[in-house]
Write an enzyme that holds these catalytic residues in place. Structure first.
Site, PDB file in Angstrom:
ATOM      1  CG  LEU A   1      51.528  43.130  51.226  1.00 19.50           C
ATOM      2  CD1 LEU A   1      50.399  42.910  49.771  1.00 19.50           C
ATOM      3  CD2 LEU A   1      52.709  43.150  51.008  1.00 19.50           C
TER       4      LEU A   1
ATOM      5  CE1 TYR B   1      44.588  39.881  41.166  1.00 21.44           C
ATOM      6  CE2 TYR B   1      43.879  39.141  39.191  1.00 21.44           C
ATOM      7  CZ  TYR B   1      44.887  39.308  40.070  1.00 21.44           C
ATOM      8  OH  TYR B   1      45.886  38.418  39.850  1.00 21.44           O
TER       9      TYR B   1
END
Length: 265
Positions: free
Chosen positions: A52, A140
């Site tokens: 990514l 996260y």
């Protein structure tokens, strides 16, 4: 023929969605950092191996694509540097490549951990709204709140349709008491993504990705406005789940995870 790019196609949710999102008139372009299983004879699949964070790889993966389901990224707590690099910068790379390729529909996998510090029941009987302001429980969770903001920016600035899905827990079956509230069945996951892909000009949305569970604690109204209809309920597994106390907060055990420490939850 429509071509859908799925990032993170080798992850847990990507693996579950691969067979469920197949259509005779659709090509799935599957991207993952690790090598994926070769296509079956009846699959219309294109496989891309890459990161990514590699802008060239993502730009090439976006070529001739109609829509993106962005599942890629770190799916648990990790170091600040890795969460920023992979989840936040990686999502920016995907959105920017999509913009340059003229892709108008992006579905971003957010998480319940973007609002992990919200108390269960705080919004009353209808549950916590899909667009409830973020209260992340970890780095996260912060990264998922951040990509929601990126999605909002790319919609407002460039007119892209961006739907952020705050996924509960998508497994074959719920694993614990919390899962009886937050479970998203794989089949419902596919129904939800199909609704996100087909909704007419949704603009920017933040919705919950859960099944219509008897013990549900979040609102499905926003997802249902896009055409989602859940057909599954975690309650059918209730007798198989070990007894335990229901969590006080949406984020469950993530609230006990030391910040920046990779965890196996």
């Amino acid at each position: 023929m429509a071509r859908i790019l799925i990032t993170g196609a080798g992850g847990g949710i990507g693996t579950l969605m691969r067979p469920r999102l197949r259509r005779p008139d659709r090509i799935l372009r599957l991207l993952d950092l690790t090598e994926l299983p070769a296509p079956a004879t009846d699959e219309r699949v294109e496989i891309v191996t890459g990161s990514l964070t590699d802008a060239d790889t993502i730009a090439a993966a976006c070529h001739d694509v109609d829509a993106i389901i962005h599942l890629g990224g770190i799916s648990r707590e990790d170091s600040w540097a890795r969460v920023l690099a992979v989840n936040v910068d990686g999502t920016h790379t995907v959105l920017e490549a999509a913009r340059q390729a003229g892709i108008e529909r992006i579905v971003l996998a957010s998480s319940n951990h973007a609002v992990g510090y919200r108390m269960i029941g705080e919004a009353g009987p209808d549950g916590i709204a899909g667009e409830a302001p973020s209260r992340p429980d970890t780095y996260y969770g912060f990264s998922k709140a951040a990509i929601e903001s990126l999605g909002s920016l790319y919609h407002s600035r460039f007119g892209m349709d961006v739907i952020c899905v705050r996924i509960g827990s998508c497994f074959d079956r719920p694993n614990d008491v919390r899962g009886l509230s937050m479970w998203l069945s794989p089949d419902d996951g596919a129904r939800l993504f199909e609704a996100c892909l087909s909704a007419e000009r949704p603009g920017f949305r933040v919705i919950w990705g859960v099944s219509k569970n008897t013990r549900g604690v979040v609102s499905l109204q926003e997802a249902e406005e896009l055409g989602y209809r859940s057909l599954d309920d975690a309650e059918k597994f209730a007798k198989e789940i070990p007894a335990g106390a229901a969590p006080t907060f949406i984020g469950g055990a993530f609230l006990d995870t030391p910040l920046g420490t990779p965890n196996p939850l």
